[in-house]
Design an enzyme around this catalytic site. Structure first.
Site, PDB file in Angstrom:
ATOM      1  N   LYS A  98       0.826  -1.322  -0.101  1.00  0.00           N
ATOM      2  CA  LYS A  98      -0.141  -0.100   0.012  1.00  0.00           C
ATOM      3  C   LYS A  98       0.819   1.393   0.011  1.00  0.00           C
ATOM      4  O   LYS A  98       0.387   2.401  -0.776  1.00  0.00           O
ATOM      5  CB  LYS A  98      -0.761  -0.133   1.359  1.00  0.00           C
ATOM      6  N   THR A  99       2.052   1.400   0.618  1.00  0.00           N
ATOM      7  CA  THR A  99       2.895   2.438   0.757  1.00  0.00           C
ATOM      8  C   THR A  99       3.374   2.824  -0.751  1.00  0.00           C
ATOM      9  O   THR A  99       3.372   3.635  -0.998  1.00  0.00           O
ATOM     10  CB  THR A  99       4.240   2.293   1.944  1.00  0.00           C
ATOM     11  N   ASP A 101      -3.734   7.360   4.601  1.00  0.00           N
ATOM     12  CA  ASP A 101      -3.238   6.045   4.840  1.00  0.00           C
ATOM     13  C   ASP A 101      -3.865   5.512   6.128  1.00  0.00           C
ATOM     14  O   ASP A 101      -4.230   6.246   7.009  1.00  0.00           O
ATOM     15  CB  ASP A 101      -1.797   6.024   4.981  1.00  0.00           C
ATOM     16  N   GLU A 102      -3.811   4.226   6.358  1.00  0.00           N
ATOM     17  CA  GLU A 102      -4.421   3.542   7.677  1.00  0.00           C
ATOM     18  C   GLU A 102      -5.911   4.116   8.008  1.00  0.00           C
ATOM     19  O   GLU A 102      -6.337   4.548   9.175  1.00  0.00           O
ATOM     20  CB  GLU A 102      -3.356   3.814   8.853  1.00  0.00           C
ATOM     21  N   GLN A 137      -7.310  -4.623  10.076  1.00  0.00           N
ATOM     22  CA  GLN A 137      -6.171  -4.502  10.837  1.00  0.00           C
ATOM     23  C   GLN A 137      -6.708  -3.254  11.743  1.00  0.00           C
ATOM     24  O   GLN A 137      -5.907  -2.333  12.020  1.00  0.00           O
ATOM     25  CB  GLN A 137      -5.203  -3.867  10.010  1.00  0.00           C
ATOM     26  N   ARG A 195       2.773  -9.884  10.611  1.00  0.00           N
ATOM     27  CA  ARG A 195       4.083  -9.142  10.884  1.00  0.00           C
ATOM     28  C   ARG A 195       5.330 -10.152  10.298  1.00  0.00           C
ATOM     29  O   ARG A 195       6.419  -9.661  10.204  1.00  0.00           O
ATOM     30  CB  ARG A 195       4.233  -8.691  12.386  1.00  0.00           C
TER      31      ARG A 195
END
Length: 765
Positions: A53-54, A239-240, A270, A619
């Site tokens: 996504k980044t 973002d997020e 998330q 993670r």
């Protein structure tokens, strides 16, 4: 692995024909390209863990600027951490070749601080206002409790601060709480909240929550300013998005209301910050809030092995609050997920330490992390790792800028730019000691209240009044002279020079050596590191003022220091959000710990706990190692711990249990002389040193023990009390609202508890 008919294979790895000339999309997969190439209108990008996504956000920014002609200053990208925003800026710089770009890529709080620095005077914020951190906020709460005569040990300042923060995140001001403050506890909170707001405004300061709320006030109360910011924000990227709270949601709506070119990127699976006010409905309802939204799913995971993805996917599929997506990967299947069933929590930590040593030949320590649900779990790992001399860093421990010597020096700097900062005054006025004790401070506070002035002004008035004895008068005079000198230097000296002036003027090095025997040199090294930080700030920032440096420090967060020191990383799962490691240990997978006992009764809370477990599992890149204990010590009592339900939700075919099992033993105590981490013996031998010993505080009443009450509070059952910890029910009297339990607590003895007024958690074997 994706099925052959997955949409990803419709284009393979080739870009769309219309953009074959663009290097910005040539390396992206189909879904990523769609997200980058979308031009106008709202867009929801559901980005699964590890789906790039980044990269998508950075490439979209570069595409809009280079190929669609959007001016950089008309594009805004916001995220949650300094680390994430720094990574985003670096990627954009690389793509654009513009080292100066990035001034409008930052965190929500950095954006709001910038807005308030520019236009805060319109809502009464004076130039030079300070941003209070948690320590500053707690100092205000403690002052309020002292002035009210409340006993701090009976009313936790940290708990009160948390309740005030929750109220702010729900957009509740004191006047809103007043409408429903009927109980004595609610009235007390209301009064403390009012005093807190009064004092923080009197100090010309804001806390982190205020950065958002005061920015909303500014936009709501000034149409011209709101219009200017919304007009300028031609494209907004968030973002997020799943972690946004109500104030952040409203800020996004305000900034995007003219162009509506808002692209939000997030993953409902998330969303783990409900306790901070995050609302998962923001992402679930985005399409409803923004008609005509284009929704794109990033489902290809580039981070983890197929085994890890399949395990995490099977578990999270049980949640109902989802938009729906299925992660897949082309990565190898990888190793099975490892599971260790420890006899007790001490042996769990010992085994994890030994497992890390075994893996060290294949993975550097910095590529391994130990994750846990609560901070309290870190103690066992810290003790074992220290004894084993296993290098580690603990995220969430005392950070550099929270160390006493650093905060003491920063207090002088804060006063120099904001004389109204009473918290900074209290910290600096007698550091180093200059004879200004509690009596002198009470005199200054009385003058402050009488004339309605700051403590600094009150100190000057007190000096003029001549009411102080010679020693405190001399000390206060010296302190005021230092501040005058410092304030005069602010306009001309660099920040490093200001710090060096303070250190020399107050003889700070000799103070540290005298105050902290044996630690003076290390603490002075921290001071030198602070000077180095100011030099780095000047090199990296276009803004070189003292005010800008203090703003930068105010926005530093725990996650920004991850990886700052060598060794294995230990942290809670909440801190691990956004990070990745080749090897991840997830410890303490037990009922009432993970999922947490306070979350098992509410379906929404339970789903968030499952999302938290999903975040922890994803993670891991190559190795995921799970563990739980059969017994865990809580408040001095060894209680039976059942395996977490989340373990049952992972397909058994993906798990390989460790061959090292100690089903016949329960460790009661392990000391360096008898345990594996001290004597070099194996965990099995450490466990074999002690046999299980049942904890029976007292004998239950024979008459009561035979009764099945039907309410869960059976005589003989173990319970958790929010204050007294673990205990065992030894008698009961009455029913329903009149029920009274006699509970024996290890550290407090027997107590009579009314469950109607106290939240008890029953521990089920």
């Amino acid at each position: 692995m994706a099925p052959p008919d997955h949409p990803e294979f419709a284009f393979g790895e080739q870009p769309f024909n219309r953009d074959t000339e663009s290097p910005l999309v040539a390396e992206l997969n189909r879904a990523q390209r769609e997200a980058v190439l979308h031009l106008n209108g709202p867009m929801l990008v559901l980005a699964g863990a590890g789906s790039g996504k980044t990269r998508v956000i950075a490439h979209r920014i570069a595409y809009l600027i280079l190929e669609r002609g959007v001016q950089p200053d008309r594009l805004l990208a916001v995220t949650f951490t300094n680390k994430a925003s720094a990574e985003m800026r670096e990627r954009v710089h690389t793509l654009l070749g513009l080292q100066g770009f990035g001034s409008w890529i930052g965190t929500f709080h950095a954006l709001c601080l910038r807005i308030l620095r520019r236009d805060g005077e319109r809502i009464g914020l004076e130039p030079g206002f300070n941003v209070y951190d948690t320590d500053d906020q707690l100092a205000l709460i403690k002052r309020i409790l002292r002035e009210r005569g409340d006993e701090e040990e009976r009313r936790s300042p940290r708990s009160l601060l948390s309740r005030i923060s929750r109220a702010k995140n729900s957009l509740e001001r004191p006047e809103d709480i007043e409408k429903r403050a009927f109980s004595p506890q609610q009235r007390q909170l209301l009064e403390i909240y009012r005093d807190y707001q009064r004092l923080i405004r009197q100090a010309n300061a804001v806390d982190f929550d205020d950065l958002l709320l005061r920015s909303l006030d500014l936009l709501r109360e000034n149409d011209d300013i709101a219009e200017a910011y919304a007009s300028r924000c031609e494209h907004l990227l968030v973002d997020e998005y799943q972690d946004t709270n109500r104030p952040q949601y409203l800020l996004i709506r305000a900034l995007s209301r003219i162009h509506d070119n808002v692209c939000v990127v997030g993953d409902e699976d998330q969303s783990i910050y409900r306790f901070r006010g995050a609302e998962i409905r923001n992402i679930l309802d985005f399409e409803k809030d923004h008609p005509g939204t284009r929704t794109i799913r990033l489902e290809r995971n580039y981070r983890s092995t197929a085994t890890i993805i399949d395990a995490a996917g099977a578990m999270i599929a049980r949640n109902l609050q989802r938009k729906g997506k299925t992660l897949w990967t082309d990565n190898p299947k990888g190793e099975p997920i490892e599971l260790f069933r420890a006899p007790d929590d001490r042996l769990e930590a010992i085994w994890v330490g030994q497992r890390i040593r075994a893996l060290e030949s294949d993975y550097p320590l910095e590529q391994m992390a130990v994750l846990y649900r609560t901070n309290a779990q870190s103690r066992q790992f810290e003790e074992v790792f220290r004894s084993e001399r296993l290098p580690h860093q603990i995220v969430g421990s005392v950070r550099f800028y929270e160390r006493k010597e650093i905060k003491d020096l920063l207090a002088y700097l804060r006063l120099a730019v904001n004389p109204a900062d009473d918290v900074a005054f209290r910290r600096a006025v007698n550091t180093p000691p200059r004879g200004i004790g509690a009596t002198t401070l009470k005199t200054i506070e009385a003058v402050s209240r009488e004339y309605g002035v700051t403590l600094l002004d009150a100190a000057a008035r007190t000096m003029e009044g001549g009411s102080l004895s010679s020693r405190p008068a001399a000390g206060l005079r010296d302190f005021l002279e230092i501040l005058v000198e410092l304030t005069r230097r602010v306009a001309s000296d660099e920040v490093a020079g200001l710090i060096e002036h303070i250190v020399e003027r107050v003889h700070f090095e000799s103070y540290l050596q005298k105050m902290f025997p044996g630690q003076g040199r290390d603490r002075m090294d921290n001071v030198r590191s602070l000077v180095s930080a100011t030099v780095e700030y000047i090199e990296e920032s276009e803004e070189t003022s003292l005010r800008g440096f203090l703003d930068r420090l105010a926005l530093v967060a725990d996650a920004d220091e991850v990886g700052a020191r060598p060794g294995v990383t230990l942290m809670t799962i909440h801190c691990a959000k956004g990070l990745e490691y080749p090897v991840v240990f997830l410890a303490g997978l037990e009922e009432n710990l993970f999922p947490h006992a306070m979350s098992t009764q509410d379906p929404q809370d339970l789903e968030e706990e499952r999302r938290l477990c999903y975040v922890a599992m994803t993670r891991a890149k190559e190795r995921l190692i799970l563990s739980h204990s059969r017994y865990r010590r809580t408040q001095g009592v060894q209680l039976v711990a059942r395996p977490s339900r989340f373990l049952d939700e992972v397909p058994a075919s993906l798990i390989r249990e460790s061959a090292e099992r100690f089903d016949d033993y329960v460790g009661e105590e392990h000391t360096p002389s008898t345990s594996a981490y001290g004597g070099g013996s194996s965990a099995a031998r450490a466990a074999s040193r002690v046999r299980p010993r049942p904890v029976v505080p007292t004998r239950p009443s024979p008459s009561a023990a035979s009764v099945d009450p039907g309410d869960g509070y059976t005589v003989g059952a173990y319970v958790l009390h929010p204050r007294f910890g673990a205990g065992r029910i030894v008698d009961r009297e009455g029913r329903g609202k009149n029920l009274k339990l006699t509970i024996h607590f290890a550290d407090y003895g027997p107590k009579r508890i009314a469950p109607s007024y106290t939240k008890l958690q029953v521990q089920i074997d």
